[in-house]
Write a protein that holds these residues in place. Structure first.
Motif, mmCIF file in Angstrom:
data_model
loop_
_atom_site.group_PDB
_atom_site.id
_atom_site.type_symbol
_atom_site.label_atom_id
_atom_site.label_comp_id
_atom_site.label_asym_id
_atom_site.label_seq_id
_atom_site.Cartn_x
_atom_site.Cartn_y
_atom_site.Cartn_z
ATOM 1 N N PHE A 1 -13.441 -16.544 -17.240
ATOM 2 C CA PHE A 1 -13.021 -17.410 -16.165
ATOM 3 C C PHE A 1 -14.136 -18.388 -16.095
ATOM 4 C CE2 PHE A 1 -9.790 -16.674 -13.322
ATOM 5 C CZ PHE A 1 -10.055 -17.455 -12.232
ATOM 6 N N PRO A 2 -13.902 -19.343 -16.498
ATOM 7 C CA PRO A 2 -14.878 -20.372 -16.396
ATOM 8 C C PRO A 2 -14.944 -20.979 -15.024
ATOM 9 C CG PRO A 2 -13.404 -20.631 -18.257
ATOM 10 C CD PRO A 2 -12.838 -19.615 -17.354
ATOM 11 N N GLN A 3 -15.627 -22.072 -14.891
ATOM 12 C CA GLN A 3 -15.947 -22.665 -13.604
ATOM 13 C C GLN A 3 -14.730 -22.837 -12.712
ATOM 14 O OE1 GLN A 3 -18.659 -23.449 -12.164
ATOM 15 N NE2 GLN A 3 -17.921 -24.683 -10.495
ATOM 16 N N ALA A 4 -14.877 -22.451 -11.437
ATOM 17 C CA ALA A 4 -13.807 -22.644 -10.476
ATOM 18 C C ALA A 4 -13.477 -24.121 -10.378
ATOM 19 C CB ALA A 4 -14.230 -22.118 -9.113
ATOM 20 N N VAL B 1 -11.151 -19.667 -23.130
ATOM 21 C CA VAL B 1 -12.190 -18.848 -23.753
ATOM 22 C C VAL B 1 -13.367 -19.767 -24.069
ATOM 23 C CG1 VAL B 1 -12.837 -17.408 -25.713
ATOM 24 C CG2 VAL B 1 -10.539 -17.239 -24.751
ATOM 25 N N VAL B 2 -14.549 -19.407 -23.607
ATOM 26 C CA VAL B 2 -15.737 -20.238 -23.789
ATOM 27 C C VAL B 2 -16.882 -19.357 -24.253
ATOM 28 C CG1 VAL B 2 -17.419 -21.730 -22.657
ATOM 29 C CG2 VAL B 2 -15.017 -21.812 -21.948
ATOM 30 N N ASN B 3 -17.631 -19.778 -25.278
ATOM 31 C CA ASN B 3 -18.879 -19.098 -25.599
ATOM 32 C C ASN B 3 -19.891 -20.130 -26.060
ATOM 33 O OD1 ASN B 3 -19.201 -19.061 -28.669
ATOM 34 N ND2 ASN B 3 -17.106 -18.318 -28.430
ATOM 35 N N THR B 4 -21.157 -19.786 -26.015
ATOM 36 C CA THR B 4 -22.213 -20.763 -26.251
ATOM 37 C C THR B 4 -22.604 -20.909 -27.710
ATOM 38 O OG1 THR B 4 -23.890 -19.057 -25.866
ATOM 39 C CG2 THR B 4 -23.206 -20.369 -23.974
ATOM 40 N N GLY C 1 -20.611 -15.728 -22.879
ATOM 41 C CA GLY C 1 -19.200 -16.083 -22.979
ATOM 42 C C GLY C 1 -18.493 -15.816 -21.677
ATOM 43 N N SER C 2 -17.458 -16.585 -21.417
ATOM 44 C CA SER C 2 -16.633 -16.351 -20.239
ATOM 45 C C SER C 2 -15.204 -16.707 -20.600
ATOM 46 C CB SER C 2 -17.113 -17.183 -19.038
ATOM 47 O OG SER C 2 -17.041 -18.558 -19.337
ATOM 48 N N ALA C 3 -14.280 -16.139 -19.890
ATOM 49 C CA ALA C 3 -12.881 -16.393 -20.202
ATOM 50 C C ALA C 3 -12.006 -16.042 -19.022
ATOM 51 C CB ALA C 3 -12.443 -15.576 -21.420
ATOM 52 N N ALA C 4 -10.779 -16.535 -19.057
ATOM 53 C CA ALA C 4 -9.842 -16.265 -17.985
ATOM 54 C C ALA C 4 -8.423 -16.409 -18.482
ATOM 55 C CB ALA C 4 -10.078 -17.234 -16.827
ATOM 56 N N GLY C 5 -7.547 -15.715 -17.842
ATOM 57 C CA GLY C 5 -6.128 -15.866 -18.122
ATOM 58 C C GLY C 5 -5.329 -15.639 -16.855
ATOM 59 N N THR C 6 -4.283 -16.420 -16.669
ATOM 60 C CA THR C 6 -3.417 -16.282 -15.509
ATOM 61 C C THR C 6 -1.962 -16.393 -15.940
ATOM 62 O OG1 THR C 6 -5.010 -17.220 -13.958
ATOM 63 C CG2 THR C 6 -2.737 -17.265 -13.281
ATOM 64 N N VAL C 7 -1.148 -15.499 -15.459
ATOM 65 C CA VAL C 7 0.300 -15.569 -15.656
ATOM 66 C C VAL C 7 0.950 -15.505 -14.281
ATOM 67 C CG1 VAL C 7 2.333 -14.482 -16.660
ATOM 68 C CG2 VAL C 7 0.166 -14.483 -17.923
ATOM 69 N N THR C 8 1.813 -16.472 -13.995
ATOM 70 C CA THR C 8 2.519 -16.520 -12.711
ATOM 71 C C THR C 8 4.013 -16.365 -12.972
ATOM 72 O OG1 THR C 8 0.833 -18.007 -11.804
ATOM 73 C CG2 THR C 8 2.911 -17.878 -10.606
ATOM 74 N N LYS D 1 -4.156 -12.069 -12.871
ATOM 75 C CA LYS D 1 -5.342 -12.811 -13.272
ATOM 76 C C LYS D 1 -6.359 -11.894 -13.934
ATOM 77 C CE LYS D 1 -4.860 -16.254 -9.591
ATOM 78 N NZ LYS D 1 -5.556 -17.007 -8.514
ATOM 79 N N ALA D 2 -6.861 -12.329 -15.071
ATOM 80 C CA ALA D 2 -7.925 -11.606 -15.767
ATOM 81 C C ALA D 2 -9.116 -12.538 -15.893
ATOM 82 C CB ALA D 2 -7.462 -11.156 -17.147
ATOM 83 N N GLU D 3 -10.294 -12.044 -15.557
ATOM 84 C CA GLU D 3 -11.495 -12.867 -15.558
ATOM 85 C C GLU D 3 -12.652 -12.057 -16.145
ATOM 86 O OE1 GLU D 3 -9.754 -14.270 -11.252
ATOM 87 O OE2 GLU D 3 -11.713 -13.285 -11.365
ATOM 88 N N GLY D 4 -13.495 -12.694 -16.925
ATOM 89 C CA GLY D 4 -14.605 -11.952 -17.513
ATOM 90 C C GLY D 4 -15.737 -12.841 -17.972
ATOM 91 N N ARG D 5 -16.924 -12.252 -18.091
ATOM 92 C CA ARG D 5 -18.072 -12.955 -18.643
ATOM 93 C C ARG D 5 -19.016 -11.934 -19.262
ATOM 94 N NH1 ARG D 5 -20.986 -15.078 -13.312
ATOM 95 N NH2 ARG D 5 -20.020 -16.968 -14.097
ATOM 96 N N ALA D 6 -19.836 -12.415 -20.204
ATOM 97 C CA ALA D 6 -20.763 -11.515 -20.898
ATOM 98 C C ALA D 6 -22.014 -12.277 -21.302
ATOM 99 C CB ALA D 6 -20.099 -10.918 -22.135
ATOM 100 N N THR D 7 -23.152 -11.579 -21.246
ATOM 101 C CA THR D 7 -24.411 -12.091 -21.797
ATOM 102 C C THR D 7 -25.006 -10.997 -22.669
ATOM 103 O OG1 THR D 7 -24.828 -13.452 -19.842
ATOM 104 C CG2 THR D 7 -26.700 -12.990 -21.278
ATOM 105 N N ILE D 8 -25.150 -11.283 -23.969
ATOM 106 C CA ILE D 8 -25.619 -10.279 -24.925
ATOM 107 C C ILE D 8 -26.841 -10.807 -25.658
ATOM 108 C CG2 ILE D 8 -24.991 -8.886 -26.888
ATOM 109 C CD1 ILE D 8 -22.718 -8.292 -25.321
#
Length: 483
Positions: free
Chosen positions: A18-21, A73-76, A120-127, A148-155
């Motif tokens: 879920f990237p930036q609101a 889907v976003v990663n650096t 990385g961060s990511a999001a998905g929404t189905v309505t 809604k699915a939302e997530g982020r990770a730092t590895i």
């Protein structure tokens, strides 16, 4: 190869969810203008960003949404070329086989792809259900149900070095500040808004046609996981003595289906009601105000996703803290028995503290401000012949917390919507800030009396990057209108 898959699976599971609101990936119109379209949204599509939008005076109208959805889907660092090189396998004697990392310098090449902490961060929404009804004399109502699915990770980079080469003598690994967080939730949102014209005469001298709106959201948490690592260092000295310091905590909860995911595969196959019981419940609120500044410039301001979810079902905290020094024993003839003994000995030292508990997580609250202006009202453009209707947009989004899908880093967006032949929309937008830093969006849409269809992306520029692309986003919105 198995270790490689497991290490990347650990990274991808919370991310590809879920990237930036403010980008509101479930609205194709807003996504294609990189978050600047909030002032133009209406009906149920505006509910999550500008709840006052439907309160503007107009004709009665019923809008029904049909399976609108979006994802980002976003990663650096990691590109799609990386995944193709290491996960599609290789042809050996005419057959596709898993990539053998022990060949040549493949392990070193793999590790070199990680030049720092990977985020990385990511999001998905189905309505699947959305409806709104505008009744000017009473107000406007909308009701929608979303998943809604939302997530982020730092590895840290050292994790992949350890995964590839194991614990090498004379090496140290710093895994501090590793972070994984993911949430899956369902949301029922009821929005009401209405025109305030005639009720605020003092304000109307500056803000004509004022309207206000609010949303009440019933939240159902399906599953949640959060790993926080304050300390995690591992080293092996010249005498092969291993030293490990760790301080971590894990919060997790999920309904019975998700809670038994790894314990009973048969349950997953036979269970036909995946979302029958939430693991947590909560509420959320949106508030908004809109109008026309000096009678010319439509503006809005809102605060969205003020709320929380309290997790109870299968909720637990797992934590561990300590320092372990371990000296491997010399191998004897019965290496299998000795290896099992050493493993059991280590397991006893790494036994975590498990505690059943309830805990609360917060929704991705944000402040949103936006405006638009028609090209016909711009001094140096109004005398030019511009076919169709061209409208410019601007917006500011500020996250109010750092949950998945949110950031304290502000985002500024600008965009344009060009309507041609009174039917066809072409949209674009640019934004800076947030977790993505820069986005270029593009989208299109068809608008008729009875149907609205929009599709767009906030990462159009990455489509030209080929396999070097590191971000993807797409959203589709379909509405049927009944005047």
């Amino acid at each position: 190869m198995k270790i490689l898959k497991l290490s990347l699976l650990t990274f991808l599971l919370p991310v590809t969810a879920f990237p930036q609101a403010g980008l509101q990936h479930s609205s194709a119109r807003n996504l294609s203008m990189t978050g600047s379209a909030g002032v133009s949204l209406s009906g149920w599509e505006a509910a999550g960003l500008n709840p006052a939008a439907t309160g503007q005076p107009g004709k009665s109208k019923l809008s029904i949404g049909v399976i609108s959805s979006g994802a980002m889907v976003v990663n650096t660092g990691l590109s799609f070329q990386f995944y193709q090189d290491y996960f599609t396998g290789e042809m050996v004697n005419g057959k596709l086989k898993p990539l053998d990392l022990d060949v040549k310098n493949r392990k070193a090449d793999f590790i070199s792809q990680f030049d720092g902490d990977e985020t990385g961060s990511a999001a998905g929404t189905v309505t699947p259900f959305a409806v709104s009804f505008e009744w000017p004399s009473v107000g406007s109502f909308s009701l929608l149900y979303s998943l809604k699915a939302e997530g982020r990770a730092t590895i840290p980079q050292d994790l992949f070095r350890f995964m590839m080469n194991g614990a090498e003598t004379g090496s140290s690994y710093n895994l501090d500040d590793s972070h994984l967080e993911a949430i899956l939730r369902a949301e029922w949102a009821l929005t009401y808004s209405r025109s305030l014209k005639g009720y605020l005469p003092a304000i109307e001298k500056v803000l004509s046609s004022p309207a206000a709106g609010a949303s009440l959201k019933l939240e159902q948490g399906i599953t949640y996981a959060n790993l926080e690592t304050k300390k995690n260092t591992f080293s092996v000295d010249a005498d092969r003595v291993q030293h490990h310091q760790f301080d971590y905590s894990i919060l997790m909860a999920g309904n019975d289906v998700w809670g038994n995911w790894f314990r009973s595969e048969e349950l997953i196959k036979t269970h036909d009601d995946w979302f029958m019981s939430p693991a947590g419940t909560g509420v959320g609120f949106d508030f908004g105000l809109s109008g026309n500044l000096f009678g010319v410039i439509p503006v809005f301001a809102s605060v969205t996703d003020l709320g929380w979810i309290t997790w109870e079902q299968n909720a637990q905290k797992i934590s561990g803290k300590g320092t372990i020094t371990y000296t491997p024993r010399e191998r004897d003839a019965d290496t299998t028995t000795l290896a099992m003994f050493e493993q059991d000995s280590l397991k006893g030292q790494y036994t975590p503290v498990k505690k059943k508990t309830t805990f609360t997580t917060y929704l991705p609250a944000s402040l949103n401000i936006g405006a638009s202006v028609n090209s016909k009202a711009v001094p140096f453009l109004k005398n030019l012949y511009i076919p169709g209707d061209l409208v410019f947009f601007g917006a500011y989004q500020q996250g109010l917390n750092e949950t998945p899908g949110n950031s304290f880093i502000p985002r500024i967006s600008v965009g344009g919507d060009w309507k041609l032949f009174d039917l066809w929309h072409v949209r674009t937008g640019f934004s800076g800030g947030g977790e993505e830093l820069f986005s270029w969006g593009l989208g299109t849409g068809i608008e008729s009396r009875y149907v609205l269809f929009d599709i767009g992306t906030a990462n159009f520029h990455h489509l030209f990057s080929g396999l070097d692309a590191r971000r993807l986003s797409v959203a589709m919105t379909l509405q049927f209108l009944i005047p």
